[in-house]
Structures are given as C-alpha cells and as structure tokens.
Design a protein around this motif. Structure first.
Motif, PDB file in Angstrom:
ATOM      1  N   LYS A  11     -10.232 -96.118  58.677  1.00 33.21           N
ATOM      2  CA  LYS A  11      -9.623 -95.412  59.865  1.00 33.21           C
ATOM      3  C   LYS A  11     -10.711 -95.535  60.969  1.00 33.21           C
ATOM      4  O   LYS A  11     -11.734 -96.006  60.828  1.00 33.21           O
ATOM      5  CB  LYS A  11      -9.407 -94.053  59.563  1.00 33.21           C
ATOM      6  CG  LYS A  11      -8.352 -93.346  60.278  1.00 33.21           C
ATOM      7  CD  LYS A  11      -7.849 -92.166  59.593  1.00 33.21           C
ATOM      8  CE  LYS A  11      -6.471 -91.372  60.312  1.00 33.21           C
ATOM      9  NZ  LYS A  11      -6.100 -90.334  59.611  1.00 33.21           N
ATOM     10  N   CYS A  18       2.633 -97.483  56.995  1.00 30.37           N
ATOM     11  CA  CYS A  18       1.423 -97.548  57.459  1.00 30.37           C
ATOM     12  C   CYS A  18       0.478 -98.681  56.945  1.00 30.37           C
ATOM     13  O   CYS A  18       0.530 -98.862  55.572  1.00 30.37           O
ATOM     14  CB  CYS A  18       0.656 -96.124  57.297  1.00 30.37           C
ATOM     15  SG  CYS A  18      -0.977 -96.114  58.098  1.00 30.37           S
ATOM     16  N   CYS A  28      -5.066 -93.820  53.780  1.00 32.63           N
ATOM     17  CA  CYS A  28      -6.262 -92.805  53.585  1.00 32.63           C
ATOM     18  C   CYS A  28      -5.937 -92.059  52.414  1.00 32.63           C
ATOM     19  O   CYS A  28      -4.948 -91.745  52.070  1.00 32.63           O
ATOM     20  CB  CYS A  28      -5.921 -91.988  54.893  1.00 32.63           C
ATOM     21  SG  CYS A  28      -6.098 -92.717  56.312  1.00 32.63           S
ATOM     22  N   PHE A  45       1.702 -88.722  53.026  1.00 30.56           N
ATOM     23  CA  PHE A  45       2.762 -89.158  53.837  1.00 30.56           C
ATOM     24  C   PHE A  45       3.142 -90.597  53.753  1.00 30.56           C
ATOM     25  O   PHE A  45       4.146 -91.051  53.838  1.00 30.56           O
ATOM     26  CB  PHE A  45       2.368 -88.692  55.190  1.00 30.56           C
ATOM     27  CG  PHE A  45       3.343 -88.940  56.531  1.00 30.56           C
ATOM     28  CD1 PHE A  45       4.470 -88.346  56.565  1.00 30.56           C
ATOM     29  CD2 PHE A  45       2.853 -89.848  57.183  1.00 30.56           C
ATOM     30  CE1 PHE A  45       5.312 -88.864  57.659  1.00 30.56           C
ATOM     31  CE2 PHE A  45       3.557 -90.472  58.307  1.00 30.56           C
ATOM     32  CZ  PHE A  45       4.831 -89.754  58.590  1.00 30.56           C
TER      33      PHE A  45
HETATM   34  S1  SF4 Z   1      -3.349 -90.444  57.603  1.00 35.47           S
HETATM   35 FE1  SF4 Z   1      -3.978 -92.552  57.281  1.00 35.47          FE
HETATM   36  S2  SF4 Z   1      -2.518 -93.443  55.523  1.00 35.47           S
HETATM   37 FE2  SF4 Z   1      -1.744 -91.536  56.482  1.00 35.47          FE
HETATM   38  S3  SF4 Z   1      -0.339 -92.121  58.327  1.00 35.47           S
HETATM   39 FE3  SF4 Z   1      -2.432 -91.917  59.202  1.00 35.47          FE
HETATM   40  S4  SF4 Z   1      -3.554 -93.700  59.006  1.00 35.47           S
HETATM   41 FE4  SF4 Z   1      -1.756 -93.817  57.885  1.00 35.47          FE
END
Ligand code: SF4
Length: 395
Positions: A211, A84, A88, A93
């Motif tokens: 985000k 990613c 965040c 994850f």
């Molecule tokens: S929550 Fe944020 S860091 Fe985690 S996969 Fe989704 S966009 Fe990426």
C-alpha cells in the motif's frame, strides 16, 4: 448541562482540577490555556487510566470548537467493487476477480441506488472500492458525471488516497494533481480519509504491504488541499501498533493540517478482528475503555482539526453516544448500508435512521444538528424524514 463555545468562564469552571490526577494536571492546564500539547504529553494521556479526566480535558477542546452541538450527516455508502490488486492483511473486503465473493456494480445500478437514496433526503454519497485492475478512466468519469446529473447539490465523497494513486498511476496514467482535477471536473466533491491505517513503515509492512507510504498518503491529501479541496483523515488502530506509533500517526496529521488546514474531521476506527488471520490472527478487539481513551487523546492532541467523528459502525451506537462526553462532536451518518466493516465481522447495524441518531445525541445532553460533507450545519434545511425511518434499528 454543557456550555457553549466562546464562553471562556464556563469552560474554565468545567475543568475541575481536583478530579484530575497529578500525572495529567499540567496537560490539563495547557489545554485550558489553549496551548498545544507535545507528543510526550499525548503518550502520557494514552498511558493514563484516568478515563474521566481524559474525557473532561477532551470535552474542553470539544466544547471550545463545537459548543453543545453534535452533528450527523444523512448519507449513503456505496462500494462500487471489492476487486483489488492488493491483499492488505487486515482487509476482509477485497477479492480477486475469480473469488466467489467478488462483486462489481454497473453504473446503472449505482445510479439507481443513489437515486433512491436522494428520495430519502441524503446529501452525500460516500463511495470507495478496491484497486480495480481493469475499469477504465471513462467508467469512473461517467459514474461521477451521472451521479452529479442526478442532483447538482449531491456531494460526492469518493476514493481513498490509495485509490487516487491507483487511478493516477495505472488507469489515468497522469500525475496525482491532474487526476484529481479531472475527477473534480466530473463531479468529485471531496476525497475520503481511508487508507491511512498507521503511518509507521514497520507496521505498514506487516499489515498492508504494497500500500502507499505515509508520505504518499499525505501527498494525495496535501495536493487535494492545495487545490482548495477538503478531506477527512483516519487512523486504523488496535492491532499491532504501539502507543508511540499511534502518537506518531497523529503527529503526521497535525503537521499536514498546520500546512494546509484542509482536514475537516478526524475519524479513528478500531481494527475489526473477527475475520483476521496471519500476523493479525490472535488480536482481540479493543475494549470500550480503549476506544473512549483513543477518542479523548485524539481530541486533545489534534488541536487544529475542528471535528472528531465517532464511527458508530465500529463503536456501536451506544458507545458512540457515550463518546459525546469524551471529545466527540459528530456521529457520522445514516450510512444506509456499510459493507467493509461488516465483511470483516462487525455486528453493528448497516444503517441508522436520522431519528435514531438524533435520539442518541439528545439523550446524551447534546443538541443534534444535521451537517453537510464539510461539517457545516444545515439547520434542518435538507432533512427528509419518513415514517418508516423510525423503524430502523439502533445498535
Ligand atoms: S484495504 Fe488493501 S486490500 Fe482492501 S480494498 Fe483497500 S487496498 Fe485493497
């Protein structure tokens, strides 16, 4: 034990005002009269410790909409990659390409896993991933069309609003609507509700900087709904948000639903703090009491969203079972391998059997019924039960 939808007399009798504290009485009367409650009312509900009264009021809404049924879906989760571009703060994850725990499945592998799941009778594949920096447009379209080719009846529920925006802006380089149209053409059945977190910008700045904003999340869902699509909606609570910020989040969802009627169900998740750090480091997991209260308040306030799902991955199946008396009419699904909450430290199982879900529902005095991705009852038509399913565990 429970009445059926449409049996007005039964519902009126069910609201025993003597068991409802004075502070909640006028809200209970509104609900009984099928009047909408205000944001101030929702806050009053959130601040009440009269959990059984909250459950009783929520149950009136729940039975009005769903009778005594409680649904579940036979589905398979797939996380195609955790790589990613964002980081965040709450997310355990995601990974960068160089990280040891980064993963990325080949299309062939995903097709094989879904093919195996189809043999078990799943009706839906639920697929989300990180905002991958380099997978191409053709990769996503090929993935969708190969999954659809496995079984045209398989519902492909995929991509959060932020993934859709990522694909539109960075990968497909086209407007949201056109991106959604191309994805649908390739096989996308519905988009997922993830990524909503808490809409308040101050909270987002602290837990998921970078985000999409509330307006952008709502725009993706509103666009999808305007194309005739349906989706679910979510809330990630139990971290740094205040109760007014939770109510504000629910207000945004109720307002969009008034405009589009495109949300099928609401799925709140409690924040999983086991791996948290930074601003989220010392947060304690919300209690069972708080989870039931949040579900009940959501059920009462979101009068225009038909279904309320207890996400057993977060609650655990025993509490999800109890929630069937606190406004919930859906226990989500078999899931067959959840990763996102488990990488964050969840200790619940990664899957449930049909038998375990049905047993939990029956024991709670409800009538279990398998549903499809739009929460429509399947009446047993698609169910495939295998003897070894019975050995899968309950939390
Ligand atoms: S929550 Fe944020 S860091 Fe985690 S996969 Fe989704 S966009 Fe990426």
């Amino acid at each position: 034990m429970h009445g059926c939808a449409g049996e007005g007399m039964t519902l009126n009798l069910r609201m025993n005002y003597q068991l409802i504290s004075n502070e909640l009485r006028s809200i209970a009367e509104k609900v009984n009269a099928e009047q909408r409650i205000s944001e101030a009312d929702a806050l009053t509900l959130y601040r009440s410790n009269d959990l059984n009264a909250l459950g009783m009021i929520a149950n009136v809404v729940r039975e009005r909409k769903s009778g005594n049924y409680a649904t579940y879906i036979h589905n398979r989760y797939i996380n195609y990659s955790n790589i990613c571009v964002l980081s965040c703060q709450f997310c355990a994850f995601a990974a960068k390409k160089r990280d040891a725990h980064a993963f990325e499945y080949a299309i062939d592998e995903i097709v094989r896993v879904v093919s195996d799941a189809l043999a078990l009778g799943v009706t839906e594949v639920h697929m989300v991933g990180g905002l991958h920096p380099s997978l191409k447009k053709e990769w996503y379209l090929d993935l969708l069309s190969r999954l659809r080719a496995l079984d045209p009846d398989l519902h492909i529920k995929a991509f959060t609003a932020i993934e859709v925006r990522h694909l539109a802006q960075r990968i497909f380089r086209m407007p949201i609507r056109q991106t959604l149209e191309i994805l649908r053409e390739a096989g996308l059945g519905s988009i997922t509700g993830g990524g909503a977190e808490i809409f308040d910008p101050a909270v987002r700045h602290q837990i998921c900087r970078g985000k999409e904003s509330a307006a952008e999340w709502l725009d993706v869902h509103g666009t999808w709904h305007s194309m005739g699509g349906r989706s679910t909606c979510t809330m990630l609570y139990g971290h740094i948000e205040t109760l007014p910020q939770r109510v504000d989040h629910l207000r945004h969802l109720r307002e969009l639903q008034d405009q589009t009627n495109g949300f099928t169900g609401f799925v709140p998740f409690a924040f999983e703090p086991a791996q948290s750090h930074g601003i989220l480091a010392n947060i304690k997991r919300v209690s069972a009491f708080e989870q039931l209260r949040n579900l009940a308040v959501s059920r009462i306030y979101l009068d225009n969203i038909d279904h309320l799902t207890a996400y057993w991955v977060s609650l655990g199946l025993p509490l999800a079972q109890v929630s069937l008396s606190y406004g919930v009419d859906d226990l989500h699904g078999t899931i067959l391998e959840e990763k996102i909450f488990h990488m964050a430290g969840a200790t619940t199982p990664q899957q449930q059997s049909v038998a375990a879900l049905e047993h939990a529902i029956r024991e709670a005095g409800r009538e279990p019924i398998q549903r499809d991705s739009q929460y429509r009852h399947l009446n047993g038509a698609k169910r495939v039960e295998r003897p070894d399913e019975r050995e899968l565990v309950c939390a």
